[in-house]
Each structure stands twice: as structure tokens, then as C-alpha cells.
Design a protein around this motif. Structure first.
Motif, short mmCIF file in Angstrom:
data_model
loop_
_atom_site.label_atom_id
_atom_site.label_comp_id
_atom_site.label_asym_id
_atom_site.label_seq_id
_atom_site.Cartn_x
_atom_site.Cartn_y
_atom_site.Cartn_z
N ARG A 42 6.11 33.49 14.61
CA ARG A 42 7.91 34.15 14.93
C ARG A 42 8.70 34.84 16.21
NH1 ARG A 42 12.46 36.29 9.84
NH2 ARG A 42 14.16 35.60 11.75
N GLY A 43 8.51 35.57 16.31
CA GLY A 43 8.69 36.46 17.80
C GLY A 43 7.92 35.92 18.89
N GLU A 44 7.18 35.37 19.25
CA GLU A 44 7.23 34.96 20.17
C GLU A 44 7.88 33.33 20.18
OE1 GLU A 44 3.29 32.30 23.14
OE2 GLU A 44 2.95 33.98 21.37
N VAL A 45 7.63 32.82 18.82
CA VAL A 45 8.79 31.12 19.59
C VAL A 45 9.94 32.14 19.79
CG1 VAL A 45 10.28 29.77 18.07
CG2 VAL A 45 7.87 30.36 17.68
N GLU A 46 11.30 32.70 19.09
CA GLU A 46 12.07 33.66 19.14
C GLU A 46 12.30 34.18 20.97
OE1 GLU A 46 13.52 34.93 14.49
OE2 GLU A 46 13.59 36.25 16.25
N GLN A 47 11.74 34.98 21.08
CA GLN A 47 11.84 35.38 22.20
C GLN A 47 11.21 35.10 23.72
OE1 GLN A 47 10.00 39.18 21.80
NE2 GLN A 47 10.39 39.54 19.85
N ASP A 48 10.28 33.98 23.01
CA ASP A 48 9.80 33.46 24.72
C ASP A 48 10.24 31.90 24.59
OD1 ASP A 48 8.18 35.62 25.69
OD2 ASP A 48 6.44 34.74 24.40
N VAL A 49 9.81 31.13 23.82
CA VAL A 49 10.17 29.63 23.46
C VAL A 49 12.30 29.40 23.89
CG1 VAL A 49 10.48 27.43 22.64
CG2 VAL A 49 8.52 29.11 22.57
N LEU A 50 12.89 30.27 23.23
CA LEU A 50 14.34 29.68 22.74
C LEU A 50 14.75 30.66 23.75
CD1 LEU A 50 14.22 29.75 18.44
CD2 LEU A 50 14.37 27.76 20.17
N GLY A 51 14.46 32.29 23.68
CA GLY A 51 15.11 33.35 24.43
C GLY A 51 14.93 33.09 25.78
N ARG A 52 13.02 32.86 26.06
CA ARG A 52 13.00 32.86 28.16
C ARG A 52 12.70 31.92 28.13
NH1 ARG A 52 8.59 33.28 29.89
NH2 ARG A 52 7.44 33.40 28.33
N ILE A 53 12.47 30.92 27.73
CA ILE A 53 12.41 29.25 28.46
C ILE A 53 13.52 28.76 28.34
CG2 ILE A 53 10.88 27.51 28.50
CD1 ILE A 53 8.83 28.73 27.55
N GLU B 28 20.66 34.13 20.93
CA GLU B 28 20.25 34.73 20.09
C GLU B 28 21.05 34.05 18.42
OE1 GLU B 28 18.54 38.50 17.21
OE2 GLU B 28 19.56 38.86 19.55
N GLY B 29 20.59 33.86 17.91
CA GLY B 29 21.24 33.35 16.33
C GLY B 29 21.13 31.45 16.18
N THR B 30 21.33 30.87 17.49
CA THR B 30 21.75 29.53 17.81
C THR B 30 20.95 28.80 16.32
OG1 THR B 30 22.45 30.11 19.85
CG2 THR B 30 21.82 27.95 19.57
N VAL B 31 19.35 28.63 16.55
CA VAL B 31 18.01 28.13 16.20
C VAL B 31 17.77 29.06 15.26
CG1 VAL B 31 16.11 27.47 16.12
CG2 VAL B 31 17.92 26.51 17.64
N GLY C 292 2.14 29.57 9.11
CA GLY C 292 1.22 29.24 10.70
C GLY C 292 2.32 27.85 11.07
N ALA C 293 2.87 27.64 10.09
CA ALA C 293 3.63 26.49 9.76
C ALA C 293 5.35 26.66 10.34
CB ALA C 293 3.87 25.72 8.38
N VAL C 294 6.24 26.93 11.12
CA VAL C 294 7.05 26.85 11.92
C VAL C 294 8.26 25.95 11.32
CG1 VAL C 294 8.44 27.41 14.48
CG2 VAL C 294 5.90 27.84 13.73
N THR C 295 9.36 26.49 10.56
CA THR C 295 10.74 26.01 10.36
C THR C 295 11.80 26.05 11.38
OG1 THR C 295 9.63 25.20 7.91
CG2 THR C 295 11.68 25.04 8.61
N LEU C 296 12.45 25.46 12.38
CA LEU C 296 13.58 25.69 12.93
C LEU C 296 14.52 24.58 11.53
CD1 LEU C 296 11.89 24.59 16.60
CD2 LEU C 296 11.65 26.67 15.60
N ARG C 297 15.62 25.27 12.60
CA ARG C 297 17.16 25.11 11.86
C ARG C 297 18.25 25.75 12.49
NH1 ARG C 297 14.30 26.04 6.64
NH2 ARG C 297 14.30 24.60 5.77
N GLY C 298 18.87 24.29 12.97
CA GLY C 298 20.08 25.28 13.96
C GLY C 298 20.33 23.85 14.99
N HIS C 299 20.90 24.49 16.04
CA HIS C 299 22.08 23.56 17.35
C HIS C 299 20.90 23.87 18.55
CE1 HIS C 299 24.62 23.92 14.08
NE2 HIS C 299 25.08 21.99 13.95
N GLY D 244 3.08 24.47 21.41
CA GLY D 244 2.19 25.28 22.02
C GLY D 244 2.05 26.58 21.75
N VAL D 245 2.52 26.96 21.49
CA VAL D 245 2.57 28.72 20.35
C VAL D 245 1.10 28.67 20.03
CG1 VAL D 245 2.83 30.28 19.44
CG2 VAL D 245 4.78 29.19 20.25
N ASP D 246 0.22 29.70 20.26
CA ASP D 246 -1.06 29.57 19.28
C ASP D 246 -0.98 30.10 18.24
OD1 ASP D 246 -2.71 29.48 21.80
OD2 ASP D 246 -2.83 30.50 22.44
N GLY D 247 -1.46 29.68 17.37
CA GLY D 247 -1.27 30.08 15.93
C GLY D 247 -0.72 28.61 14.92
#
Length: 214
Positions: free
Chosen positions: A148-159, A164-167, A174-181, A197-200
Motif C-alpha cells: 500500500r505504501g509503494e502504491v500510494e507514495q510511488d505510483v499515485l504520488g511520485r509518478i 493525496e486522498g484522490t484515490v 496482495g490484492a489491491v483495490t483502488l477507489r476514487g478519481h 508492476g509493484v512487487d508482491g
């Protein structure tokens, strides 16, 4: 870019190696002393030429080509049963990996070759390490919080540069669920692909809409 762990990140670099002329009894002692099930055999330059595994040793110890009764007419298997050196006992040719391979590529190669580990070689073909199934498995075992930290910080934030809070991100086993805009519809598959592409990560379930879309 996301940091994708490679074979070089997880391989074992401190190795027990054998030479083709290493006596079989010495092979047994080395494997037992180091609590390992197999070891690569290298030539004078340090290039891998084969691997001696526990099954090879079992053939030798029983004096049979296969303790389960298979390979009864296989002269190569009988040769291993009568082997006196690592060179005669080893399985060859040896399948190798490269340090820059992704974890996924190495895992697929292990599965395709039906082996439990792969010697790792450099550009010069010389042995630099060894990677096993357990090494690759460890790379995929990450806590949900790490993912979750990598998705939030690297995927959604840095890349992607999303606020923050948009998604909202939820991770369970290991199953990721995304909700938002997201700002544009075309970003939805981009977000999904990056998360995959995130490991795990084992699956991505996206409930995303473009901002302002009805």
C-alpha cells in the motif's frame, strides 16, 4: 520509474562451488557441511559447467540410476550411479540466469527448466551468484502495508502526481483495490498497469472514474 527487484538483489553471492575433479565423497561432505541441496560445478576460469544436486547424489548412494525405478535403460543415469567425481555426477548443460533479470523472468525460467535454482553469470560467463526458488519467493512476500505504501507514495504520488486522498488504496493479501478519481480516462489503465508492476501485487481491482465524468 518503479524499482523492480532483480535477480542481483536477491541472489546468494557467497557460494560453495565444485570442480569437475572433486571426488564424490568430498561433494557429499561439502553439501552436508553447508546444509545445501546442490552446488554448481565450475571450470578453471570460474564458468559453470554443471550442477550436482541431491537427486544426483541419491543415484550414486543407491548405486541405481533412479531409486524409484525410472531411467533403468538410461546409460547417462547409470553413469551417475557409478560416478567418482563431480564432473561425472553433475547434470549438464547448466541453465543460467543474469543478475539484471527481473524476479518474474527468473521464476518463469525455473519453472520452464524444472529446476530449483539457477547459477547467475556475468557478461563474461563467469559465476557471480546463485538464485533459488526460495530467494524468489521471499521477494514476493511483502506485507500489505508495504505494498500500500509503494502504491500510494510511488505510483499515485511520485509518478502520477495525484493529490493525496484522490484515490483510496486497500490491500488484502496482495490484492489491491483502488477507489476514487483520476484527471483523465486514459490514466485508468496506466494506474492499473503501474500497480500490477509493484512487487508482491497479485491482482488489481480498479473502481476509478475521470474527474467530472458523469
Amino acid at each position: 520509474m518503479l524499482h523492480r527487484r532483480t535477480v542481483g538483489d536477491v541472489m546468494t553471492e557467497e557460494l560453495v562451488t565444485l570442480r569437475p575433479n572433486t571426488p564424490v565423497q568430498e561433494v557429499v561432505g561439502l553439501l552436508d557441511a553447508n546444509d545445501i541441496a546442490s552446488a554448481p560445478v565450475v571450470d578453471d576460469d570460474g564458468a559453470p559447467v554443471g550442477v550436482v544436486s541431491a537427486s544426483d547424489l541419491l543415484r550414486h548412494e543407491t548405486g541405481m540410476p533412479d531409486p524409484q525405478g525410472r531411467d533403468g535403460n538410461d546409460e547417462g543415469a547409470w553413469g551417475k550411479a557409478r560416478a567418482r567425481t563431480a564432473g561425472a555426477l553433475m547434470s549438464s548443460p547448466v541453465f543460467t540466469a543474469r543478475a539484471d533479470w527481473t524476479i518474474t523472468r527468473a521464476a518463469r525460467e525455473l519453472r520452464r527448466r524444472h529446476v530449483k535454482q539457477l547459477p547467475v553469470v556475468g557478461d563474461d560467463g563467469l559465476l557471480t551468484g546463485i538464485v533459488s526458488r526460495s530467494d524468489l519467493l521471499d521477494a514476493f512476500i511483502r506485507s500489505d502495508a508495504e505494498i500500500r505504501g509503494e502504491v500510494e507514495q510511488d505510483v499515485l504520488g511520485r509518478i502520477l502526481g495525484l493529490d493525496e486522498g484522490t484515490v483510496a488504496v486497500e490491500v488484502r493479501e496482495g490484492a489491491v483495490t483502488l477507489r476514487g478519481h483520476v484527471p483523465e480516462p486514459r490514466l485508468v489503465p496506466v494506474v492499473v498497469g503501474l500497480c500490477q508492476g509493484v512487487d508482491g501485487v497479485v491482482a488489481v481491482d480498479a473502481h476509478l472514474a475521470a474527474a467530472g465524468a458523469g
